[in-house]
Scaffold this motif. Structure first.
Motif, PDB file in Angstrom:
ATOM      1  N   UNK A   6       0.838  -1.205   0.000  1.00 60.48           N
ATOM      2  CA  UNK A   6       0.000   0.000   0.000  1.00 60.48           C
ATOM      3  C   UNK A   6       0.870   1.252   0.000  1.00 60.48           C
ATOM      4  N   UNK A   7       1.916   1.277   0.815  1.00 60.44           N
ATOM      5  CA  UNK A   7       2.832   2.413   0.848  1.00 60.44           C
ATOM      6  C   UNK A   7       3.523   2.629  -0.484  1.00 60.44           C
ATOM      7  N   UNK A   8       3.910   1.541  -1.130  1.00 64.08           N
ATOM      8  CA  UNK A   8       4.552   1.618  -2.443  1.00 64.08           C
ATOM      9  C   UNK A   8       3.589   2.207  -3.466  1.00 64.08           C
ATOM     10  N   UNK A   9       2.342   1.763  -3.440  1.00 61.80           N
ATOM     11  CA  UNK A   9       1.340   2.262  -4.388  1.00 61.80           C
ATOM     12  C   UNK A   9       1.048   3.746  -4.178  1.00 61.80           C
ATOM     13  N   UNK A  10       1.014   4.188  -2.927  1.00 66.41           N
ATOM     14  CA  UNK A  10       0.801   5.609  -2.643  1.00 66.41           C
ATOM     15  C   UNK A  10       1.963   6.428  -3.205  1.00 66.41           C
ATOM     16  N   UNK A  11       3.169   5.953  -2.983  1.00 65.76           N
ATOM     17  CA  UNK A  11       4.354   6.639  -3.515  1.00 65.76           C
ATOM     18  C   UNK A  11       4.296   6.703  -5.035  1.00 65.76           C
ATOM     19  N   UNK A  12       3.924   5.621  -5.668  1.00 64.96           N
ATOM     20  CA  UNK A  12       3.838   5.599  -7.129  1.00 64.96           C
ATOM     21  C   UNK A  12       2.778   6.573  -7.635  1.00 64.96           C
ATOM     22  N   UNK A  13       1.641   6.650  -6.943  1.00 67.80           N
ATOM     23  CA  UNK A  13       0.608   7.606  -7.356  1.00 67.80           C
ATOM     24  C   UNK A  13       1.072   9.042  -7.148  1.00 67.80           C
ATOM     25  N   UNK A  14       1.834   9.297  -6.098  1.00 71.56           N
ATOM     26  CA  UNK A  14       2.382  10.640  -5.878  1.00 71.56           C
ATOM     27  C   UNK A  14       3.201  11.077  -7.094  1.00 71.56           C
ATOM     28  N   UNK A  15       4.054  10.204  -7.581  1.00 72.87           N
ATOM     29  CA  UNK A  15       4.892  10.566  -8.716  1.00 72.87           C
ATOM     30  C   UNK A  15       4.104  10.588 -10.027  1.00 72.87           C
ATOM     31  N   UNK A  16       3.049   9.796 -10.110  1.00 73.06           N
ATOM     32  CA  UNK A  16       2.148   9.912 -11.265  1.00 73.06           C
ATOM     33  C   UNK A  16       1.467  11.272 -11.244  1.00 73.06           C
ATOM     34  N   UNK A  17       1.149  11.762 -10.049  1.00 74.82           N
ATOM     35  CA  UNK A  17       0.531  13.084  -9.918  1.00 74.82           C
ATOM     36  C   UNK A  17       1.487  14.172 -10.398  1.00 74.82           C
ATOM     37  N   UNK A  18       2.747  14.060 -10.030  1.00 67.78           N
ATOM     38  CA  UNK A  18       3.746  15.025 -10.507  1.00 67.78           C
ATOM     39  C   UNK A  18       3.777  15.016 -12.033  1.00 67.78           C
ATOM     40  N   UNK A  65      -1.508  18.253  -2.634  1.00 65.05           N
ATOM     41  CA  UNK A  65      -2.963  18.418  -2.636  1.00 65.05           C
ATOM     42  C   UNK A  65      -3.350  19.885  -2.458  1.00 65.05           C
ATOM     43  N   UNK A  66      -2.701  20.554  -1.541  1.00 66.73           N
ATOM     44  CA  UNK A  66      -3.045  21.949  -1.276  1.00 66.73           C
ATOM     45  C   UNK A  66      -2.629  22.874  -2.414  1.00 66.73           C
ATOM     46  N   UNK A  67      -1.440  22.663  -2.938  1.00 62.71           N
ATOM     47  CA  UNK A  67      -0.925  23.548  -3.994  1.00 62.71           C
ATOM     48  C   UNK A  67      -1.656  23.396  -5.322  1.00 62.71           C
ATOM     49  N   UNK A  68      -2.043  22.173  -5.660  1.00 62.06           N
ATOM     50  CA  UNK A  68      -2.532  21.900  -7.011  1.00 62.06           C
ATOM     51  C   UNK A  68      -3.914  21.259  -7.057  1.00 62.06           C
ATOM     52  N   UNK A  69      -4.595  21.219  -5.906  1.00 64.72           N
ATOM     53  CA  UNK A  69      -5.945  20.684  -5.846  1.00 64.72           C
ATOM     54  C   UNK A  69      -6.025  19.213  -6.280  1.00 64.72           C
ATOM     55  N   UNK A  73      -7.778  11.623  -1.781  1.00 64.76           N
ATOM     56  CA  UNK A  73      -8.391  10.295  -1.919  1.00 64.76           C
ATOM     57  C   UNK A  73      -7.766   9.543  -3.096  1.00 64.76           C
ATOM     58  N   UNK A  74      -7.501  10.256  -4.175  1.00 67.95           N
ATOM     59  CA  UNK A  74      -6.884   9.611  -5.336  1.00 67.95           C
ATOM     60  C   UNK A  74      -5.472   9.150  -4.997  1.00 67.95           C
ATOM     61  N   UNK A  78      -6.315   5.623  -4.475  1.00 67.48           N
ATOM     62  CA  UNK A  78      -6.422   5.289  -5.897  1.00 67.48           C
ATOM     63  C   UNK A  78      -7.854   5.315  -6.391  1.00 67.48           C
ATOM     64  N   UNK A  79      -8.714   6.044  -5.696  1.00 68.22           N
ATOM     65  CA  UNK A  79     -10.135   6.106  -6.043  1.00 68.22           C
ATOM     66  C   UNK A  79     -10.547   7.548  -6.314  1.00 68.22           C
ATOM     67  N   UNK A  80     -11.564   7.690  -7.143  1.00 70.14           N
ATOM     68  CA  UNK A  80     -12.099   9.023  -7.414  1.00 70.14           C
ATOM     69  C   UNK A  80     -11.333   9.724  -8.522  1.00 70.14           C
ATOM     70  N   UNK A  81     -11.632  10.996  -8.666  1.00 69.14           N
ATOM     71  CA  UNK A  81     -11.003  11.817  -9.699  1.00 69.14           C
ATOM     72  C   UNK A  81      -9.634  12.293  -9.248  1.00 69.14           C
ATOM     73  N   UNK A  82      -8.793  12.596 -10.219  1.00 72.30           N
ATOM     74  CA  UNK A  82      -7.447  13.088  -9.925  1.00 72.30           C
ATOM     75  C   UNK A  82      -7.497  14.436  -9.220  1.00 72.30           C
ATOM     76  N   UNK A  83      -8.284  15.354  -9.761  1.00 70.74           N
ATOM     77  CA  UNK A  83      -8.431  16.670  -9.125  1.00 70.74           C
ATOM     78  C   UNK A  83      -9.598  16.639  -8.171  1.00 70.74           C
TER      79      UNK A  83
END
Length: 88
Positions: A6-18, A65-69, A73-74, A78-83
């Motif tokens: 789960x921690x690995x997936x969160x990290x991967x989504x963080x960098x996908x967000x970037x 999340x704060x800087x770029x909305x 939850x995403x 990994x659920x919901x909309x990106x923004x």
């Protein structure tokens, strides 16, 4: 320290967000984020390259999340909309 899947997936989504923010023209790249928050870019690159061994700081998620909305939850689930559709 053992990083859970789960921690690995969160990290991967963080960098996908970037990457998505870059694609959407919101930032020029990871350096835009690291400079704004005085984060050592090479430490963040290390987290990106080694998500199994290096933990992402939770405050980085909050900053994104704060800087770029970006939806927390995403990133976290990994659920919901990106923004995030809810704005303060």
């Amino acid at each position: 320290m053992t990083i859970t899947q789960t921690g690995i997936e969160i990290t991967q989504r963080f960098f996908k967000a970037i990457d998505k923010l870059k694609e959407d023209g919101k930032i020029r790249g990871m350096q835009t984020f690291t400079r704004k928050h005085d984060i050592n870019r090479w430490n963040l690159v290390s987290v990106k390259n080694n998500p199994h061994n290096t933990m992402l700081k939770c405050e980085y998620i909050a900053m994104l999340c704060e800087d770029f909305n970006v939806s927390a939850k995403w990133i976290l689930l990994g659920k919901g909309d990106f923004y995030d559709s809810v704005q303060d």
